[in-house]
Design a protein around this motif. Structure first.
Motif, PDB file in Angstrom:
ATOM      1  N   PHE A 112       0.868  -1.183   0.000  1.00 19.56           N
ATOM      2  CA  PHE A 112       0.000   0.000   0.000  1.00 19.56           C
ATOM      3  C   PHE A 112       0.899   1.225   0.000  1.00 19.56           C
ATOM      4  O   PHE A 112       1.953   1.231   0.640  1.00 19.56           O
ATOM      5  N   ALA A 113       0.506   2.276  -0.710  1.00 17.74           N
ATOM      6  CA  ALA A 113       1.312   3.499  -0.763  1.00 17.74           C
ATOM      7  C   ALA A 113       0.441   4.714  -0.485  1.00 17.74           C
ATOM      8  O   ALA A 113      -0.753   4.733  -0.815  1.00 17.74           O
ATOM      9  N   ILE A 114       1.047   5.743   0.128  1.00 12.41           N
ATOM     10  CA  ILE A 114       0.314   6.957   0.475  1.00 12.41           C
ATOM     11  C   ILE A 114       1.268   8.151   0.500  1.00 12.41           C
ATOM     12  O   ILE A 114       2.458   8.003   0.799  1.00 12.41           O
ATOM     13  N   ASN A 115       0.732   9.315   0.196  1.00 10.05           N
ATOM     14  CA  ASN A 115       1.514  10.538   0.254  1.00 10.05           C
ATOM     15  C   ASN A 115       1.546  11.105   1.659  1.00 10.05           C
ATOM     16  O   ASN A 115       0.653  10.833   2.472  1.00 10.05           O
ATOM     17  N   MET A 116       2.544  11.940   1.924  1.00  7.73           N
ATOM     18  CA  MET A 116       2.734  12.537   3.238  1.00  7.73           C
ATOM     19  C   MET A 116       1.543  13.398   3.667  1.00  7.73           C
ATOM     20  O   MET A 116       1.248  13.529   4.854  1.00  7.73           O
ATOM     21  N   ARG A 120      -3.761  10.197  -2.120  1.00  4.23           N
ATOM     22  CA  ARG A 120      -3.379   9.170  -3.084  1.00  4.23           C
ATOM     23  C   ARG A 120      -3.023   7.836  -2.418  1.00  4.23           C
ATOM     24  O   ARG A 120      -2.131   7.123  -2.852  1.00  4.23           O
ATOM     25  N   GLY A 121      -3.747   7.507  -1.360  1.00  6.58           N
ATOM     26  CA  GLY A 121      -3.542   6.211  -0.720  1.00  6.58           C
ATOM     27  C   GLY A 121      -4.173   5.113  -1.547  1.00  6.58           C
ATOM     28  O   GLY A 121      -5.371   5.183  -1.853  1.00  6.58           O
ATOM     29  N   LYS A 122      -3.404   4.119  -1.915  1.00  3.42           N
ATOM     30  CA  LYS A 122      -3.954   3.020  -2.717  1.00  3.42           C
ATOM     31  C   LYS A 122      -3.105   1.770  -2.608  1.00  3.42           C
ATOM     32  O   LYS A 122      -1.920   1.814  -2.282  1.00  3.42           O
ATOM     33  N   MET A 123      -3.755   0.650  -2.885  1.00  2.82           N
ATOM     34  CA  MET A 123      -3.067  -0.624  -2.947  1.00  2.82           C
ATOM     35  C   MET A 123      -2.316  -0.665  -4.276  1.00  2.82           C
ATOM     36  O   MET A 123      -2.918  -0.500  -5.342  1.00  2.82           O
ATOM     37  N   ILE A 138      -4.561   2.524 -22.202  1.00  2.00           N
ATOM     38  CA  ILE A 138      -3.704   2.965 -21.112  1.00  2.00           C
ATOM     39  C   ILE A 138      -3.453   1.781 -20.178  1.00  2.00           C
ATOM     40  O   ILE A 138      -4.380   1.088 -19.775  1.00  2.00           O
ATOM     41  N   LYS A 139      -2.185   1.586 -19.845  1.00  2.00           N
ATOM     42  CA  LYS A 139      -1.827   0.460 -18.995  1.00  2.00           C
ATOM     43  C   LYS A 139      -2.389   0.658 -17.592  1.00  2.00           C
ATOM     44  O   LYS A 139      -2.262   1.721 -17.005  1.00  2.00           O
ATOM     45  N   LYS A 140      -3.036  -0.357 -17.064  1.00  2.00           N
ATOM     46  CA  LYS A 140      -3.647  -0.292 -15.739  1.00  2.00           C
ATOM     47  C   LYS A 140      -2.860  -1.163 -14.763  1.00  2.00           C
ATOM     48  O   LYS A 140      -2.148  -2.081 -15.152  1.00  2.00           O
ATOM     49  N   LYS A 141      -3.015  -0.854 -13.460  1.00  2.00           N
ATOM     50  CA  LYS A 141      -2.391  -1.725 -12.472  1.00  2.00           C
ATOM     51  C   LYS A 141      -3.145  -3.044 -12.422  1.00  2.00           C
ATOM     52  O   LYS A 141      -4.350  -3.102 -12.696  1.00  2.00           O
ATOM     53  N   GLU A 142      -2.449  -4.104 -12.086  1.00  2.00           N
ATOM     54  CA  GLU A 142      -2.996  -5.444 -12.163  1.00  2.00           C
ATOM     55  C   GLU A 142      -3.133  -6.073 -10.778  1.00  2.00           C
ATOM     56  O   GLU A 142      -2.376  -5.768  -9.868  1.00  2.00           O
ATOM     57  N   SER A 143      -4.115  -6.971 -10.660  1.00  2.00           N
ATOM     58  CA  SER A 143      -4.186  -7.810  -9.462  1.00  2.00           C
ATOM     59  C   SER A 143      -3.150  -8.917  -9.597  1.00  2.00           C
ATOM     60  O   SER A 143      -3.036  -9.537 -10.649  1.00  2.00           O
ATOM     61  N   THR A 185       1.030   4.608  -9.235  1.00  2.49           N
ATOM     62  CA  THR A 185      -0.073   4.008  -9.982  1.00  2.49           C
ATOM     63  C   THR A 185      -0.250   2.514  -9.708  1.00  2.49           C
ATOM     64  O   THR A 185      -1.323   1.965  -9.959  1.00  2.49           O
ATOM     65  N   GLY A 186       0.795   1.844  -9.237  1.00  2.00           N
ATOM     66  CA  GLY A 186       0.742   0.404  -9.064  1.00  2.00           C
ATOM     67  C   GLY A 186       0.949  -0.361 -10.351  1.00  2.00           C
ATOM     68  O   GLY A 186       0.835  -1.592 -10.374  1.00  2.00           O
ATOM     69  N   VAL A 187       1.275   0.346 -11.415  1.00  2.00           N
ATOM     70  CA  VAL A 187       1.508  -0.308 -12.697  1.00  2.00           C
ATOM     71  C   VAL A 187       2.881  -0.978 -12.691  1.00  2.00           C
ATOM     72  O   VAL A 187       3.878  -0.397 -12.243  1.00  2.00           O
ATOM     73  N   ILE A 188       2.923  -2.210 -13.160  1.00  2.00           N
ATOM     74  CA  ILE A 188       4.186  -2.924 -13.291  1.00  2.00           C
ATOM     75  C   ILE A 188       4.856  -2.440 -14.571  1.00  2.00           C
ATOM     76  O   ILE A 188       4.379  -2.701 -15.680  1.00  2.00           O
TER      77      ILE A 188
END
Length: 648
Positions: A112-116, A120-123, A138-143, A185-188
């Motif tokens: 999980f990532a978040i800004n200070m 923009r907190g997201k898995m 557009i490339k999306k983040k994947e499960s 973005t979580g994009v690989i």
């Protein structure tokens, strides 16, 4: 509303040690409210991990004023496992999940990532990280149904990190792939390389390129590979040791430093020349394995090692390194302590330091080198002071066969003048590769506070004293190991540190096995036995539990226990409970996968058949040992009540 809550949580920060508390020894098992703190690369902010009222929170504060700025409660029943600043505004968190049916959090490899500023907190990685694509290019983040682990935060790249991704399976024995992951973005971005061996741990060089991987095959043998010309090349075990662990690649890129016991008994630091593959020893202690290697905060180098021959001691490897200079000064400030740098700023002016000892559960400090000031951020158990706790004494004694053994003794005050307090022999788990250290233990201090001295023995089979010492405990669980433990207690009696005929044996996991086994072997010595999460039928280990499910686990069991049916039966206390003449307290968690609940049920049935006396303490939603502080308190209260009945 939430900002107010964050402020309320942090009101006591740095002042918390000055507050007065009524002494409540049950509170020693409470989870710390403040779990950790790490400084941002620019030094302006601290990310503080907080656990309050059953919820995990990451709070951001101003590093100078310690005023709260923002925070984020994690979604669902999630907790913070590890976390890292990846740039000046963003933190990536490795998560653990509290399932409703289990007390202890379990990692499903999610990131999980978040800004200070709390935005923009997201898995960004894991089975819940995916986004549905709706005809877009557009490339999306994947499960990803895998366990993610951060390899390198890539300080040169503010948007990406390297992680290892191990596909989910029942045994975790599938091969991992290195991914370059966008932290926003979580994009690989791309798949970097795949490991040639399971249980992979990757190592990058100073430029963040994957150069080494170490893992274990189905026979539980360690395998080390070097990446060259786009291919993995196996480094044979005639070049390195069978238990080698890579540490870092030097700045020149020409040498690999490792943790190894190549052609020697004790584990030390080695150096592998990557041009001619010559392998040389750098440092090895004469008596004990290296306990820990103090890595630089970017994990790309090391500056010190720790050894534990009794008290912890440190050796500086690179005296010219700036972090080494700071660490050396910290050791002077905190003698007889465990010291670890948890984070520092990019310019090296501000450090966050964790310090603990036998009488200090732990404190976090903020070191400002520019102002030359050191201030305590918080204590992990603020309601207690060091004076509340008993000091732990390292001991050495001769076993009955002449071997020298090590352990620790924590002495309680006797309730009667001119008498010695009764003793609890507290046996560690494992048993192999595990050992007791000179450190703070809530369980030890709780027992001492209630009038019971505590002995801990690093019996043969324990880790930390060389490969031969560990192997000497293989296939000897039922005899030699228990004799070593008994010899420790008899040494205390001989040296007038412990009262004769006033001793109970206690432990968890292997320690629980040891308690029951010793009660059967020495019914005239121990007055009672306390066993939690134990294994009592060694043959069952080959049939049930998470160890035997893995090929490497089955190989381990065959190696340390053997497959001789008669030997396994002879070392299984469930088979001769008629020899047990003392009261037993039997505790277990029904969700235990390491030592399945069936072990406790089989022992209980055998005790019932022989009409033996025992107390039963079972928690339905606990696993291997008790995690929930409420359950720990209840268990230890029953332990003390049990001891009071049978030792006083």
């Amino acid at each position: 509303m939430y900002k107010f809550l964050i402020k309320a949580i942090l009101l006591g920060l740095i002042f918390i040690s000055a507050m007065g508390y009524a002494k409540n020894w049950d509170g020693i098992f409470e989870r710390a409210q403040y779990q950790n703190a790490k400084i941002s690369p620019d030094g302006k902010h601290l990310a503080v991990s907080v656990f309050n009222k059953g919820e995990a929170t990451l709070v951001f504060v101003d590093s100078k004023t310690l005023k709260p700025l923002s925070g984020s409660k994690l979604p669902g029943r999630l907790e913070i496992n590890q976390y890292y600043w990846v740039n000046n505004e963003r933190v990536v968190i490795s998560l653990a999940k509290r399932d409703p049916w289990l007390e202890e959090p379990v990692s499903y490899g999610e990131l999980f990532a978040i800004n200070m500023d709390g935005s923009r907190g997201k898995m960004i990685y894991g089975y819940r990280a995916g986004e549905t694509q709706t005809g877009s290019f557009i490339k999306k983040k994947e499960s990803t149904f895998g366990w993610g682990k951060i390899i390198d935060i890539l300080p040169e790249d503010k948007k990406h990190i390297l992680i290892s991704s191990t596909p989910m399976s029942a045994t975790e024995e599938r091969n991992a792939t290195v991914l370059k992951l966008n932290v926003y973005t979580g994009v690989i971005k791309r798949k970097v390389v795949k490991s040639p061996v399971p249980f992979a741990r990757f190592l990058t060089d100073g430029q963040g390129k994957v150069k080494f991987v170490v893992g274990r095959d189905g026979n539980n043998d360690t395998k080390l590979y070097f990446r060259e010309d786009g291919k993995w090349k196996h480094i044979p075990q005639d070049i390195v040791g069978s238990r080698v662990q890579p540490l870092f690649i030097d700045a020149s890129g020409k040498s690999l430093y490792t943790f190894d016991d190549y052609q020697q008994d004790i584990k030390g630091i080695f150096k592998l020349n990557l041009e001619n593959f010559q392998y040389k020893s750098v440092y090895t202690d004469k008596k004990v394995d290296i306990t820990d290697v103090e890595m630089t905060t970017d994990k790309r180098s090391a500056y010190a090692v720790r050894v534990d021959d009794g008290y912890p001691a440190y050796l500086i490897l690179n005296k010219k390194h700036e972090e080494a200079k700071v660490f050396k000064e910290l050791l002077k400030l905190f003698p007889y302590s465990s010291v670890k740098v948890t984070s520092k700023t990019e310019d090296g002016q501000i450090y966050v330091v964790f310090v603990s000892s036998d009488i200090d559960p732990g404190s976090l400090y903020l070191l400002d080198r520019e102002s030359n000031k050191l201030k305590r951020l918080f204590q992990f158990k603020p309601e207690f002071q060091s004076a509340d706790f008993a000091q732990v004494e390292p001991i050495k004694f001769e076993a009955s066969d002449g071997s020298m053994l090590n352990g620790f003794f924590t002495q309680a005050k006797a309730k009667q003048k001119n008498e010695l307090a009764p003793t609890v022999v507290l046996v560690h788990g494992g048993p192999h590769g595990v050992r007791d250290y000179w450190e703070f233990s809530s369980q030890v201090q709780y027992l001492v506070a209630h009038g019971y001295s505590v002995l801990q023995v690093n019996f043969r089979g324990s880790g930390g004293y060389g490969v031969n010492y560990q192997r000497s405990g293989y296939k000897a669980w039922g005899g030699l190991v228990q004799q070593d433990i008994l010899d420790g207690y008899q040494w205390l009696v001989k040296n007038k540190k412990a009262a004769d005929n006033k001793v109970c044996i206690m432990g968890g996991s292997f320690g629980a096995y040891s308690a029951i086994q010793s009660a059967a072997l020495y019914p005239d010595v121990y007055k009672c036995a306390i066993a939690n999460a134990g294994i009592y039928d060694l043959e069952l280990m080959f049939e049930e539990g998470d160890v035997q499910q893995k090929r490497s686990g089955m190989s381990y069991l065959k190696h340390v226990l053997g497959t001789d049916e008669q030997l396994l039966k002879s070392m299984s206390p469930v088979n001769y409970v008629e020899k047990i003449q003392v009261p037993i307290l039997l505790a277990h968690g029904e969700k235990d996968e390491r030592a399945p609940f069936e072990h406790a049920e089989r022992l209980r049935a055998a005790l019932d058949k022989e009409n033996k006396s025992y107390e039963w303490f079972v928690i339905g939603d606990e696993s291997h040992g008790f995690f929930n502080p409420k359950n720990q308190r209840a268990y230890m209260k029953q332990v003390v009540g049990f001891l009071d009945k049978h030792l006083l």
